[in-house]
Design a protein around this motif. Structure first.
Motif, mmCIF file in Angstrom:
data_model
loop_
_atom_site.group_PDB
_atom_site.id
_atom_site.type_symbol
_atom_site.label_atom_id
_atom_site.label_comp_id
_atom_site.label_asym_id
_atom_site.label_seq_id
_atom_site.Cartn_x
_atom_site.Cartn_y
_atom_site.Cartn_z
ATOM 1 N N CYS A 180 27.695 90.725 -20.172
ATOM 2 C CA CYS A 180 28.102 89.568 -20.973
ATOM 3 C C CYS A 180 27.212 88.372 -20.680
ATOM 4 C CB CYS A 180 29.562 89.236 -20.685
ATOM 5 S SG CYS A 180 30.187 87.882 -21.697
ATOM 6 N N MET A 181 26.905 88.132 -19.411
ATOM 7 C CA MET A 181 26.017 87.022 -19.063
ATOM 8 C C MET A 181 24.639 87.194 -19.699
ATOM 9 S SD MET A 181 26.956 86.403 -15.031
ATOM 10 C CE MET A 181 25.613 85.215 -14.851
ATOM 11 N N ALA A 182 24.113 88.422 -19.655
ATOM 12 C CA ALA A 182 22.811 88.680 -20.271
ATOM 13 C C ALA A 182 22.883 88.470 -21.782
ATOM 14 C CB ALA A 182 22.358 90.108 -19.955
ATOM 15 N N TYR A 183 23.973 88.900 -22.388
ATOM 16 C CA TYR A 183 24.170 88.694 -23.831
ATOM 17 C C TYR A 183 24.169 87.207 -24.174
ATOM 18 C CZ TYR A 183 26.803 88.206 -28.186
ATOM 19 O OH TYR A 183 27.216 87.836 -29.445
ATOM 20 N N VAL A 184 24.876 86.414 -23.364
ATOM 21 C CA VAL A 184 24.949 84.973 -23.610
ATOM 22 C C VAL A 184 23.581 84.326 -23.433
ATOM 23 C CG1 VAL A 184 25.892 82.805 -22.707
ATOM 24 C CG2 VAL A 184 27.392 84.786 -23.052
ATOM 25 N N ASP A 185 22.889 84.659 -22.347
ATOM 26 C CA ASP A 185 21.596 84.041 -22.077
ATOM 27 C C ASP A 185 20.526 84.441 -23.087
ATOM 28 O OD1 ASP A 185 22.054 82.365 -19.894
ATOM 29 O OD2 ASP A 185 21.993 84.024 -18.466
ATOM 30 N N LEU A 186 20.704 85.592 -23.734
ATOM 31 C CA LEU A 186 19.717 86.057 -24.713
ATOM 32 C C LEU A 186 20.049 85.619 -26.138
ATOM 33 C CD1 LEU A 186 19.004 89.676 -23.413
ATOM 34 C CD2 LEU A 186 17.342 87.800 -23.578
ATOM 35 N N ASN A 187 21.101 84.842 -26.325
ATOM 36 C CA ASN A 187 21.480 84.427 -27.670
ATOM 37 C C ASN A 187 20.345 83.749 -28.438
ATOM 38 O OD1 ASN A 187 24.515 83.761 -29.172
ATOM 39 N ND2 ASN A 187 24.369 85.280 -27.547
ATOM 40 N N PRO A 188 19.628 82.786 -27.861
ATOM 41 C CA PRO A 188 18.524 82.156 -28.610
ATOM 42 C C PRO A 188 17.407 83.136 -28.954
ATOM 43 C CG PRO A 188 19.187 80.772 -26.777
ATOM 44 C CD PRO A 188 19.865 82.101 -26.583
ATOM 45 N N VAL A 189 17.141 84.102 -28.067
ATOM 46 C CA VAL A 189 16.109 85.104 -28.349
ATOM 47 C C VAL A 189 16.549 85.994 -29.497
ATOM 48 C CG1 VAL A 189 14.868 87.096 -27.408
ATOM 49 C CG2 VAL A 189 15.231 85.063 -25.989
ATOM 50 N N ARG A 190 17.786 86.427 -29.480
ATOM 51 C CA ARG A 190 18.296 87.287 -30.557
ATOM 52 C C ARG A 190 18.348 86.547 -31.888
ATOM 53 N NH1 ARG A 190 16.947 91.858 -28.473
ATOM 54 N NH2 ARG A 190 18.277 92.655 -26.791
ATOM 55 N N ALA A 191 18.582 85.232 -31.829
ATOM 56 C CA ALA A 191 18.616 84.439 -33.069
ATOM 57 C C ALA A 191 17.235 84.003 -33.513
ATOM 58 C CB ALA A 191 19.498 83.203 -32.863
ATOM 59 N N ALA A 192 16.206 84.425 -32.754
ATOM 60 C CA ALA A 192 14.806 84.100 -33.078
ATOM 61 C C ALA A 192 14.530 82.605 -33.046
ATOM 62 C CB ALA A 192 14.409 84.684 -34.432
ATOM 63 N N GLY A 268 16.254 91.951 -23.146
ATOM 64 C CA GLY A 268 15.713 91.192 -24.267
ATOM 65 C C GLY A 268 14.594 91.890 -25.007
ATOM 66 N N ARG A 269 13.966 92.882 -24.385
ATOM 67 C CA ARG A 269 12.877 93.608 -25.042
ATOM 68 C C ARG A 269 13.383 94.717 -25.967
ATOM 69 N NH1 ARG A 269 7.882 92.626 -22.383
ATOM 70 N NH2 ARG A 269 8.178 91.255 -20.594
ATOM 71 N N VAL A 270 14.651 95.050 -25.820
ATOM 72 C CA VAL A 270 15.228 96.075 -26.682
ATOM 73 C C VAL A 270 15.453 95.487 -28.071
ATOM 74 C CG1 VAL A 270 17.178 97.624 -27.036
ATOM 75 C CG2 VAL A 270 16.345 97.169 -24.716
ATOM 76 N N VAL A 271 14.942 96.157 -29.098
ATOM 77 C CA VAL A 271 15.059 95.674 -30.471
ATOM 78 C C VAL A 271 16.362 96.177 -31.076
ATOM 79 C CG1 VAL A 271 14.031 95.670 -32.773
ATOM 80 C CG2 VAL A 271 12.564 95.629 -30.747
ATOM 81 N N HIS A 272 17.156 95.245 -31.627
ATOM 82 C CA HIS A 272 18.413 95.595 -32.292
ATOM 83 C C HIS A 272 18.239 95.462 -33.794
ATOM 84 C CE1 HIS A 272 21.277 95.868 -28.873
ATOM 85 N NE2 HIS A 272 20.391 95.088 -28.281
ATOM 86 N N ASP A 273 18.745 96.448 -34.512
ATOM 87 C CA ASP A 273 18.611 96.412 -35.970
ATOM 88 C C ASP A 273 19.371 95.241 -36.588
ATOM 89 O OD1 ASP A 273 17.056 98.690 -35.875
ATOM 90 O OD2 ASP A 273 18.759 100.040 -36.179
ATOM 91 N N ASP A 274 20.479 94.828 -35.939
ATOM 92 C CA ASP A 274 21.297 93.766 -36.516
ATOM 93 C C ASP A 274 20.972 92.388 -35.948
ATOM 94 O OD1 ASP A 274 22.238 94.390 -34.016
ATOM 95 O OD2 ASP A 274 24.343 94.034 -34.515
ATOM 96 N N LYS A 275 19.884 92.277 -35.178
ATOM 97 C CA LYS A 275 19.472 90.991 -34.611
ATOM 98 C C LYS A 275 18.064 90.651 -35.092
ATOM 99 C CE LYS A 275 23.216 90.618 -32.116
ATOM 100 N NZ LYS A 275 24.242 89.604 -32.403
ATOM 101 N N ARG A 276 17.811 89.349 -35.218
ATOM 102 C CA ARG A 276 16.529 88.912 -35.759
ATOM 103 C C ARG A 276 15.404 88.920 -34.734
ATOM 104 N NH1 ARG A 276 17.735 83.214 -38.378
ATOM 105 N NH2 ARG A 276 19.258 83.132 -36.692
ATOM 106 N N GLY A 277 15.740 88.724 -33.451
ATOM 107 C CA GLY A 277 14.687 88.525 -32.468
ATOM 108 C C GLY A 277 14.803 89.421 -31.254
ATOM 109 N N ALA A 278 13.673 89.495 -30.528
ATOM 110 C CA ALA A 278 13.595 90.223 -29.262
ATOM 111 C C ALA A 278 12.382 89.683 -28.512
ATOM 112 C CB ALA A 278 13.456 91.723 -29.491
ATOM 113 N N ILE A 279 12.350 89.903 -27.191
ATOM 114 C CA ILE A 279 11.185 89.511 -26.405
ATOM 115 C C ILE A 279 10.027 90.435 -26.773
ATOM 116 C CG2 ILE A 279 10.262 89.278 -24.074
ATOM 117 C CD1 ILE A 279 13.091 88.746 -23.104
ATOM 118 N N ALA A 280 8.887 89.855 -27.087
ATOM 119 C CA ALA A 280 7.731 90.638 -27.511
ATOM 120 C C ALA A 280 7.321 91.615 -26.409
ATOM 121 C CB ALA A 280 6.566 89.719 -27.855
ATOM 122 N N PRO A 281 7.073 92.894 -26.757
ATOM 123 C CA PRO A 281 6.747 93.884 -25.727
ATOM 124 C C PRO A 281 5.453 93.595 -24.983
ATOM 125 C CG PRO A 281 6.432 94.771 -27.937
ATOM 126 C CD PRO A 281 7.128 93.474 -28.102
#
Length: 323
Positions: A180-192, A268-281
């Motif tokens: 959950c903490m990782a999910y919260v901290d990665l919110n801006p990355v997932r939102a691109a 954060g490097r894992v790409v999700h189909d339902d999310k706009r962003g991810a950390i570039a590999p």
């Protein structure tokens, strides 16, 4: 059927909870409104500052947070055992930094003489305050209501700012807490809106990596603008990572900060189909991007909390003067 919040929060089961609050109609009331182009980003800083302020007043610690354009996430640890260590005077000082309190409490706070009946009434009120200062509902009330009032005042309107009070989710295992903490901290990355965790604004992971003094500066501003009556409580840092479980009493997270950063970076490097962003590999690993090695990080991880506290303590002198 919706359950009452009191049935969803039980410290005996777990002290950790994931909290979310969304703006009404999920509008960008804390970011740039796509329809009008109006920028409300300053509200995100106000929310971030108030989260730290309330954590320092309440017996509640912040494990993670992310303030987004139209919602916020919190991972909180409830610590009701702490309130038993506070004196009656400290309880009153904490509560009256947010609320004036009845005339009897004001008289008590000024050191006025009380008769037996008045003293008993004051004791009852203090017991109520003591329970509230460990209560999740009161924490969120003190967070969300002032923000809504400020936004309505700025916009010259009335009505709801948040679509509901808040939603809470119990984190019953260590795996649930960390994920959950990782999910919260990665919110801006997932939102691109950020390319990496250390570049994400108004998040706990950026604060842990690159602490800033603007949070301490905010307390002086809140006192001067009468949004805070006074403040003589030590500002509290984020809940610490304490490494592995030991025989000593531990209040923090049983995980190392170094390992957590690697976990967030990997996730954060894992790409999700339902999310706009991810950390570039092609980006290097997070500790390489920060220019530090494993041994250096392990040596400095605990010292960071002490350094963070000292920086806030320096600003506290200005707060006392303003109060």
């Amino acid at each position: 059927m919706t359950l009452p919040r009191r049935t969803l929060v039980c410290v005996d089961d777990t002290p950790f909870y994931h909290i979310t609050s969304r703006c009404v109609r999920r509008s960008f009331l804390c970011g740039v409104d796509h329809a009008t182009g109006t920028d409300y980003s300053h509200r995100r800083l106000f929310i971030e500052q108030r989260i730290h302020l309330l954590s320092s007043i309440f017996a509640i610690d912040i494990a993670a947070y992310a303030v987004m354009s139209n919602h916020l996430h919190l991972v909180l640890k409830l610590s009701p055992e702490v309130i038993d260590k506070w004196t009656d005077r400290e309880v009153v000082d904490r509560w009256t930094s947010l609320f004036k309190g009845p005339l009897l409490i004001q008289k008590y706070g000024k050191g006025g003489l009380l008769d037996t009946a008045e003293q008993q009434a004051v004791n009852d009120i203090i017991d109520t305050y003591r329970r509230r200062l460990a209560d999740l509902g009161w924490f969120m009330k003190c967070l969300n209501e002032p923000i809504a009032r400020m936004a309505n005042r700025e916009d010259g309107c009335t009505g709801h700012f948040w679509e509901a009070r808040y939603r809470s989710q119990a984190l019953l295992t260590e795996e649930a807490l960390l994920s959950c903490m990782a999910y919260v901290d990665l919110n801006p990355v997932r939102a691109a809106t950020a390319t990496s965790p250390e570049q994400s604004e108004h998040t706990s992971i950026k604060e842990r990596i690159r602490p800033s003094l603007h949070l301490a500066d905010a307390i002086t501003t809140l006192v001067q603008t009468h949004q805070l009556n006074h403040f003589n409580v030590t500002l509290k840092p984020l809940l610490a990572f304490e490494g592995n479980v030991t025989l000593n009493e531990q209040q923090g997270i049983h995980f190392s900060l170094y390992d957590y950063l690697e976990l967030v970076d990997f996730t954060g490097r894992v790409v999700h189909d339902d999310k706009r962003g991810a950390i570039a590999p092609q980006l290097p690993l997070i500790l390489q991007r920060l220019g530090i090695n494993r041994n250096t990080w392990l040596n400095n991880a605990t010292a960071f909390e002490q350094i963070h506290h000292k920086r806030f303590a320096k600003k506290r002198q200005c707060v006392k003067h303003a109060a």
